[in-house]
Design a protein around this motif. Sequence first.
Motif, PDB file in Angstrom:
ATOM      1  N   ILE A 122      -7.149 -19.560   5.003  1.00  0.00           N
ATOM      2  CA  ILE A 122      -6.015 -19.072   4.459  1.00  0.00           C
ATOM      3  C   ILE A 122      -6.411 -18.614   2.917  1.00  0.00           C
ATOM      4  N   VAL A 123      -5.936 -17.468   2.716  1.00  0.00           N
ATOM      5  CA  VAL A 123      -6.359 -16.837   1.455  1.00  0.00           C
ATOM      6  C   VAL A 123      -5.139 -16.147   0.682  1.00  0.00           C
ATOM      7  N   ALA A 124      -4.916 -16.148  -0.523  1.00  0.00           N
ATOM      8  CA  ALA A 124      -4.163 -15.561  -1.294  1.00  0.00           C
ATOM      9  C   ALA A 124      -4.404 -14.790  -2.435  1.00  0.00           C
ATOM     10  N   GLY A 125      -3.754 -13.707  -2.780  1.00  0.00           N
ATOM     11  CA  GLY A 125      -4.119 -13.060  -3.915  1.00  0.00           C
ATOM     12  C   GLY A 125      -2.999 -11.924  -4.286  1.00  0.00           C
ATOM     13  N   CYS A 126      -3.393 -11.235  -5.237  1.00  0.00           N
ATOM     14  CA  CYS A 126      -2.380 -10.376  -5.783  1.00  0.00           C
ATOM     15  C   CYS A 126      -2.885  -8.938  -5.952  1.00  0.00           C
ATOM     16  N   VAL A 127      -1.863  -8.003  -5.599  1.00  0.00           N
ATOM     17  CA  VAL A 127      -2.106  -6.376  -5.934  1.00  0.00           C
ATOM     18  C   VAL A 127      -1.468  -6.463  -7.512  1.00  0.00           C
ATOM     19  N   CYS A 128      -2.205  -6.325  -8.557  1.00  0.00           N
ATOM     20  CA  CYS A 128      -1.808  -6.253  -9.966  1.00  0.00           C
ATOM     21  C   CYS A 128      -1.628  -5.137 -10.249  1.00  0.00           C
ATOM     22  N   LEU A 129      -0.245  -4.654 -10.716  1.00  0.00           N
ATOM     23  CA  LEU A 129      -0.064  -3.179 -11.090  1.00  0.00           C
ATOM     24  C   LEU A 129       0.506  -3.193 -12.366  1.00  0.00           C
ATOM     25  N   THR A 130       0.452  -1.941 -13.162  1.00  0.00           N
ATOM     26  CA  THR A 130       0.751  -1.854 -14.661  1.00  0.00           C
ATOM     27  C   THR A 130       2.223  -1.656 -14.457  1.00  0.00           C
ATOM     28  N   ILE A 181     -11.424  -5.461  -9.101  1.00  0.00           N
ATOM     29  CA  ILE A 181     -12.453  -6.273  -9.727  1.00  0.00           C
ATOM     30  C   ILE A 181     -13.728  -6.161  -8.531  1.00  0.00           C
ATOM     31  N   ASN A 182     -14.804  -6.227  -9.392  1.00  0.00           N
ATOM     32  CA  ASN A 182     -16.100  -6.218  -8.263  1.00  0.00           C
ATOM     33  C   ASN A 182     -16.248  -7.555  -7.615  1.00  0.00           C
ATOM     34  N   SER A 183     -16.649  -7.368  -6.280  1.00  0.00           N
ATOM     35  CA  SER A 183     -16.836  -8.565  -5.468  1.00  0.00           C
ATOM     36  C   SER A 183     -17.817  -8.935  -6.078  1.00  0.00           C
ATOM     37  N   SER A 184     -17.993 -10.550  -5.986  1.00  0.00           N
ATOM     38  CA  SER A 184     -18.918 -11.426  -6.436  1.00  0.00           C
ATOM     39  C   SER A 184     -20.179 -11.361  -5.577  1.00  0.00           C
ATOM     40  N   ALA A 185     -20.063 -11.073  -4.433  1.00  0.00           N
ATOM     41  CA  ALA A 185     -21.184 -10.854  -3.263  1.00  0.00           C
ATOM     42  C   ALA A 185     -21.904  -9.409  -3.506  1.00  0.00           C
ATOM     43  N   ASP A 186     -21.230  -8.584  -3.973  1.00  0.00           N
ATOM     44  CA  ASP A 186     -21.765  -7.224  -4.145  1.00  0.00           C
ATOM     45  C   ASP A 186     -21.032  -6.676  -5.373  1.00  0.00           C
ATOM     46  N   ASN A 214     -21.289  -3.733  -6.530  1.00  0.00           N
ATOM     47  CA  ASN A 214     -21.051  -2.376  -6.236  1.00  0.00           C
ATOM     48  C   ASN A 214     -19.693  -2.033  -5.310  1.00  0.00           C
ATOM     49  N   LYS A 215     -19.125  -3.463  -5.177  1.00  0.00           N
ATOM     50  CA  LYS A 215     -17.965  -3.161  -4.167  1.00  0.00           C
ATOM     51  C   LYS A 215     -16.790  -3.699  -5.029  1.00  0.00           C
ATOM     52  N   TRP A 216     -15.542  -2.735  -4.801  1.00  0.00           N
ATOM     53  CA  TRP A 216     -14.539  -3.225  -5.584  1.00  0.00           C
ATOM     54  C   TRP A 216     -13.356  -3.699  -4.628  1.00  0.00           C
ATOM     55  N   ILE A 217     -12.667  -4.745  -5.256  1.00  0.00           N
ATOM     56  CA  ILE A 217     -11.655  -5.493  -4.151  1.00  0.00           C
ATOM     57  C   ILE A 217     -10.571  -5.814  -5.361  1.00  0.00           C
ATOM     58  N   ILE A 218      -9.478  -6.572  -4.700  1.00  0.00           N
ATOM     59  CA  ILE A 218      -8.434  -7.055  -5.502  1.00  0.00           C
ATOM     60  C   ILE A 218      -8.457  -8.575  -5.625  1.00  0.00           C
ATOM     61  N   LYS A 259      -7.970   2.964  -3.071  1.00  0.00           N
ATOM     62  CA  LYS A 259      -7.964   3.244  -1.748  1.00  0.00           C
ATOM     63  C   LYS A 259      -9.524   3.571  -1.194  1.00  0.00           C
ATOM     64  N   GLN A 260      -9.995   4.543  -2.201  1.00  0.00           N
ATOM     65  CA  GLN A 260     -11.536   4.605  -1.569  1.00  0.00           C
ATOM     66  C   GLN A 260     -12.553   3.691  -1.976  1.00  0.00           C
ATOM     67  N   ASP A 261     -12.144   2.725  -2.926  1.00  0.00           N
ATOM     68  CA  ASP A 261     -13.087   1.549  -3.386  1.00  0.00           C
ATOM     69  C   ASP A 261     -12.874   0.673  -2.271  1.00  0.00           C
ATOM     70  N   LEU A 262     -11.734   0.372  -1.553  1.00  0.00           N
ATOM     71  CA  LEU A 262     -11.493  -0.483  -0.513  1.00  0.00           C
ATOM     72  C   LEU A 262     -12.041   0.016   0.728  1.00  0.00           C
ATOM     73  N   ILE A 263     -12.196   1.171   0.911  1.00  0.00           N
ATOM     74  CA  ILE A 263     -12.671   1.816   2.312  1.00  0.00           C
ATOM     75  C   ILE A 263     -14.159   1.792   1.867  1.00  0.00           C
ATOM     76  N   ASN A 264     -14.780   2.163   0.863  1.00  0.00           N
ATOM     77  CA  ASN A 264     -16.279   1.960   0.557  1.00  0.00           C
ATOM     78  C   ASN A 264     -16.644   0.374   0.759  1.00  0.00           C
ATOM     79  N   SER A 265     -15.912  -0.596   0.438  1.00  0.00           N
ATOM     80  CA  SER A 265     -16.167  -1.911   0.670  1.00  0.00           C
ATOM     81  C   SER A 265     -15.845  -2.418   1.860  1.00  0.00           C
ATOM     82  N   LYS A 266     -15.426  -1.442   2.759  1.00  0.00           N
ATOM     83  CA  LYS A 266     -15.060  -2.185   4.119  1.00  0.00           C
ATOM     84  C   LYS A 266     -14.153  -3.096   4.158  1.00  0.00           C
ATOM     85  N   ARG A 267     -12.986  -3.146   3.354  1.00  0.00           N
ATOM     86  CA  ARG A 267     -12.086  -4.005   3.543  1.00  0.00           C
ATOM     87  C   ARG A 267     -10.807  -3.360   3.788  1.00  0.00           C
TER      88      ARG A 267
END
Length: 185
Positions: free
Chosen positions: A27-35, A44-49, A51-55, A162-170
């Motif tokens: 079970i994971v929880a997180g936020c889509v943080c908007l202006t 944010i960049n992934s701690s595992a990689d 070069n990958k960007w996630i929320i 959107k492109q970052d999340l596609i590139n990160s395969k998420r």
Amino acid sequence: MSNITESKVARVGRENQVYSEKTGARIVAGCVCLTADHSKVLMINSSADRNKWIIPKGGVENDEVVTNADGTIDYSKTAIRETWEESGCVGEIVDKLGFVEDMRPPKEWNNNFKDEIHKDNIIVHPPRSEFHIFEMQIVKLKEEFPESQKRNRKLASFEEAKQDLINSKRPELLEALKRSSILKE
């Protein structure tokens, strides 16, 4: 504003994390943080990689599970904590975006549940994680936060994120972004 204690150190380890009794999913929880104008999302960049960007998101721990009067479970405490630890974002939860299952094949630590073989010999495995996502309006981005030495962050438009999340395969995180009120044009 969120009721977060701005901890100096991030929680680590999985020994206190919560898993679905039905599927074994973490079970994971997180936020889509908007202006405030909904034109940008915090990535944010992934701690595992790097070069990958996630929320921002992370595992729910036993002491963070809150059961509401109506019997529903509220994971916003984890979403707020993980958002702070990983991104230094302080804000206000403005919406619950529901949950999305991460259907990537499970890791070894989550193999207590067997894959099922369906008709046409299609193998279906249980979800690796169950993401409970909230929309947060950014109030402040602090420079010093628990993971500031190992993560970068950026504000991105819907198309960039959107492109970052596609590139990160998420795809599960992309689904959460799509459910948010970010400007999509």
